[in-house]
Write a protein that holds these residues in place. Structure first.
Motif, PDB file in Angstrom:
ATOM      1  N   VAL A 134       0.260 -14.527 -16.815  1.00 49.78           N
ATOM      2  CA  VAL A 134      -1.094 -14.040 -17.076  1.00 49.78           C
ATOM      3  C   VAL A 134      -1.648 -13.351 -15.834  1.00 49.78           C
ATOM      4  O   VAL A 134      -2.290 -12.292 -15.932  1.00 49.78           O
ATOM      5  CB  VAL A 134      -2.003 -15.196 -17.539  1.00 49.78           C
ATOM      6  CG1 VAL A 134      -3.467 -14.760 -17.579  1.00 49.78           C
ATOM      7  CG2 VAL A 134      -1.566 -15.698 -18.910  1.00 49.78           C
ATOM      8  N   MET A 135      -1.410 -13.929 -14.686  1.00 53.81           N
ATOM      9  CA  MET A 135      -1.866 -13.274 -13.450  1.00 53.81           C
ATOM     10  C   MET A 135      -1.295 -11.858 -13.353  1.00 53.81           C
ATOM     11  O   MET A 135      -2.004 -10.904 -13.046  1.00 53.81           O
ATOM     12  CB  MET A 135      -1.457 -14.099 -12.235  1.00 53.81           C
ATOM     13  CG  MET A 135      -2.264 -15.359 -12.029  1.00 53.81           C
ATOM     14  SD  MET A 135      -4.032 -15.066 -11.835  1.00 53.81           S
ATOM     15  CE  MET A 135      -4.094 -14.422 -10.173  1.00 53.81           C
ATOM     16  N   ARG A 141      -2.153  -8.933 -10.941  1.00 57.10           N
ATOM     17  CA  ARG A 141      -2.179  -9.625  -9.667  1.00 57.10           C
ATOM     18  C   ARG A 141      -0.795 -10.117  -9.278  1.00 57.10           C
ATOM     19  O   ARG A 141       0.050 -10.360 -10.131  1.00 57.10           O
ATOM     20  CB  ARG A 141      -3.149 -10.811  -9.746  1.00 57.10           C
ATOM     21  CG  ARG A 141      -4.597 -10.392  -9.991  1.00 57.10           C
ATOM     22  CD  ARG A 141      -5.189  -9.721  -8.776  1.00 57.10           C
ATOM     23  NE  ARG A 141      -5.080 -10.564  -7.600  1.00 57.10           N
ATOM     24  CZ  ARG A 141      -5.932 -11.562  -7.309  1.00 57.10           C
ATOM     25  NH1 ARG A 141      -6.942 -11.810  -8.099  1.00 57.10           N
ATOM     26  NH2 ARG A 141      -5.774 -12.265  -6.223  1.00 57.10           N
ATOM     27  N   ARG A 142      -0.577 -10.336  -8.003  1.00 55.91           N
ATOM     28  CA  ARG A 142       0.706 -10.834  -7.536  1.00 55.91           C
ATOM     29  C   ARG A 142       0.916 -12.270  -8.002  1.00 55.91           C
ATOM     30  O   ARG A 142       0.006 -13.098  -7.935  1.00 55.91           O
ATOM     31  CB  ARG A 142       0.795 -10.812  -6.017  1.00 55.91           C
ATOM     32  CG  ARG A 142       2.145 -11.305  -5.512  1.00 55.91           C
ATOM     33  CD  ARG A 142       2.243 -11.306  -3.994  1.00 55.91           C
ATOM     34  NE  ARG A 142       3.630 -11.472  -3.557  1.00 55.91           N
ATOM     35  CZ  ARG A 142       4.218 -12.649  -3.421  1.00 55.91           C
ATOM     36  NH1 ARG A 142       3.550 -13.755  -3.681  1.00 55.91           N
ATOM     37  NH2 ARG A 142       5.488 -12.725  -3.040  1.00 55.91           N
ATOM     38  N   VAL A 182       5.059  -7.913  -2.126  1.00 55.41           N
ATOM     39  CA  VAL A 182       3.849  -8.464  -1.510  1.00 55.41           C
ATOM     40  C   VAL A 182       2.584  -7.993  -2.225  1.00 55.41           C
ATOM     41  O   VAL A 182       1.666  -8.779  -2.460  1.00 55.41           O
ATOM     42  CB  VAL A 182       3.790  -8.073  -0.014  1.00 55.41           C
ATOM     43  CG1 VAL A 182       2.461  -8.518   0.591  1.00 55.41           C
ATOM     44  CG2 VAL A 182       4.968  -8.697   0.727  1.00 55.41           C
ATOM     45  N   SER A 183       2.540  -6.712  -2.560  1.00 55.82           N
ATOM     46  CA  SER A 183       1.290  -6.179  -3.114  1.00 55.82           C
ATOM     47  C   SER A 183       1.123  -6.577  -4.578  1.00 55.82           C
ATOM     48  O   SER A 183       2.099  -6.853  -5.285  1.00 55.82           O
ATOM     49  CB  SER A 183       1.275  -4.659  -2.988  1.00 55.82           C
ATOM     50  OG  SER A 183       2.050  -4.067  -4.013  1.00 55.82           O
ATOM     51  N   ALA A 188       3.422  -7.214  -9.802  1.00 58.64           N
ATOM     52  CA  ALA A 188       3.231  -7.229 -11.250  1.00 58.64           C
ATOM     53  C   ALA A 188       4.285  -6.366 -11.945  1.00 58.64           C
ATOM     54  O   ALA A 188       4.824  -6.739 -12.993  1.00 58.64           O
ATOM     55  CB  ALA A 188       1.827  -6.741 -11.605  1.00 58.64           C
ATOM     56  N   LEU A 189       4.589  -5.225 -11.340  1.00 57.49           N
ATOM     57  CA  LEU A 189       5.606  -4.356 -11.927  1.00 57.49           C
ATOM     58  C   LEU A 189       6.992  -4.996 -11.840  1.00 57.49           C
ATOM     59  O   LEU A 189       7.784  -4.912 -12.785  1.00 57.49           O
ATOM     60  CB  LEU A 189       5.612  -2.997 -11.224  1.00 57.49           C
ATOM     61  CG  LEU A 189       6.632  -1.985 -11.735  1.00 57.49           C
ATOM     62  CD1 LEU A 189       6.416  -1.700 -13.218  1.00 57.49           C
ATOM     63  CD2 LEU A 189       6.577  -0.684 -10.922  1.00 57.49           C
ATOM     64  N   TRP A 190       7.263  -5.656 -10.744  1.00 54.15           N
ATOM     65  CA  TRP A 190       8.541  -6.361 -10.580  1.00 54.15           C
ATOM     66  C   TRP A 190       8.680  -7.464 -11.621  1.00 54.15           C
ATOM     67  O   TRP A 190       9.734  -7.626 -12.246  1.00 54.15           O
ATOM     68  CB  TRP A 190       8.649  -6.930  -9.170  1.00 54.15           C
ATOM     69  CG  TRP A 190       9.754  -7.932  -9.001  1.00 54.15           C
ATOM     70  CD1 TRP A 190       9.626  -9.269  -8.777  1.00 54.15           C
ATOM     71  CD2 TRP A 190      11.174  -7.672  -9.046  1.00 54.15           C
ATOM     72  NE1 TRP A 190      10.850  -9.858  -8.682  1.00 54.15           N
ATOM     73  CE2 TRP A 190      11.819  -8.915  -8.844  1.00 54.15           C
ATOM     74  CE3 TRP A 190      11.939  -6.524  -9.238  1.00 54.15           C
ATOM     75  CZ2 TRP A 190      13.211  -9.033  -8.826  1.00 54.15           C
ATOM     76  CZ3 TRP A 190      13.328  -6.657  -9.232  1.00 54.15           C
ATOM     77  CH2 TRP A 190      13.948  -7.888  -9.025  1.00 54.15           C
TER      78      TRP A 190
END
Length: 319
Positions: A134-135, A141-142, A182-183, A188-190
């Motif tokens: 969900v984050m 968000r990371r 880190v970002s 989120a994309l990872w």
DNA sequence: AAATCGTGGCA
DNA sequence: TTGCCAAGATT
């Protein structure tokens, strides 16, 4: 305490970039990925997808979100309606917890899904995976998302193993945390792209390595696809004759009935009366089933329904 | 911490 | 046909 495996940062960076690009080109148009998605919709999709293939989730999710668009709307639904809408997704206790979750969101967070991993984790039915998901997917968000797909992708690409251990290990969690960008955006994309690869390409049974965007980086492929080391240690799920099957049979009958069902009807569906009785008790204990009296009116004088030993036992989905 | 909890599709 | 497995959580 095992030593952390050493993975070249350059390799990890290339994995992230290649998979991110691949995801942005080829991501499946799952309904909860739509641009107008809501955090609640994402949370619902994650709970529905716990141990259930997303292809089966999608139609239920669409109907669900149209009917109950917000935590507040869903919190007010009746349990019977919720369980019928849940349909055959399996593990119906998840539906109960999802409603407890909605009520907690209303009470604790003014009806808004919190953008805080610890607060998400504290919600009913939300564990480490779902809170992280969900984050990442609702808020961008990371977080460190580790589901069965990510585990398999990391085991193969970085570990050189055919499959991860049956249960998540501390070393796996450490590896996943170490490779998470880190970002917020990159992490989120990872999360989305590593999951997607495991779901679509790097599958458990017959991976499509020929069409894999990172096959040239894969340690398992480089090692010549060694077989699963701990094959055979995976216990197969028993099914026929189990309590799970009995409970599922009962729930299926009650969902279809749209009204009370007599014990005698259930006895016709399950041969072992003693087992059926235990399962009915456990279903009542779980809040999935309600025992009611055969005489639903409770009598013209409004007296309490009788439930003496001789009375017929009748069951239904909770009101 | 190992067991429990549904359901269905696919190789 | 049948075993495997699927965006896990809970106790």
């Amino acid at each position: 305490m095992t030593a952390p495996d050493s993975v070249a940062p350059a390799l990890v960076a290339e994995l992230q970039e290649t998979l991110g690009d691949w995801f942005e080109r080829t991501a499946r148009p799952l309904p909860w990925r739509s641009p107008d998605r809501t955090p609640w919709g994402v949370l619902v999709s994650e709970v529905m997808s716990q141990q259930t293939p997303v292809a089966r989730v999608a139609p239920v999710w669409l109907e669900w979100m149209e009917r109950w668009p917000t935590p507040a709307a869903f919190a007010a639904a009746s349990t019977a309606d919720v369980l019928r809408a849940w349909g055959r997704l399996g593990y119906p206790r998840r539906a109960l917890r999802l409603q407890e979750c909605a009520r907690a969101v209303v009470e604790r967070h003014d009806g808004e899904v919190p953008e805080d991993e610890a607060l998400l984790l504290a919600l009913p039915g939300v564990g480490a995976y779902t809170a992280a998901a969900v984050m990442a997917f609702a808020f961008g968000r990371r977080s460190v998302v580790v589901d069965t797909n990510v585990r398999r992708v990391l085991a193969r690409t970085l570990g050189g193993d055919a499959l991860p251990m049956p249960a998540l290990t501390a070393a796996e969690s450490a590896r996943a945390a170490r490779v998470a960008p880190v970002s917020d955006d990159d992490a989120a994309l990872w999360a989305a792209s590593s999951m997607e690869l495991g779901a679509v390409v790097c599958t458990a049974r017959t991976p499509s390595c020929d069409s894999c965007p990172v096959s040239h980086l894969c340690a398992w492929r480089a090692a010549g696809y060694p077989p699963d080391e701990h094959a055979g240690r995976r216990r197969t799920q028993a099914w026929k004759g189990t309590d799970r099957q009995a409970r599922g049979t009962v729930m299926g009958a009650l969902r279809a009935a749209h009204g009370p069902v007599a014990r005698a009807v259930l006895d016709d569906l399950w041969p072992d009366a003693a087992q059926l009785g235990r399962c009915l008790a456990s279903l009542v204990e779980d809040g999935l089933v309600e025992q009611c009296d055969a005489d639903l009116s409770g009598g013209p004088d409004g007296r309490a329904p009788r439930r003496d030993a001789g009375a017929a036992q009748v069951y239904r989905l909770p009101a």
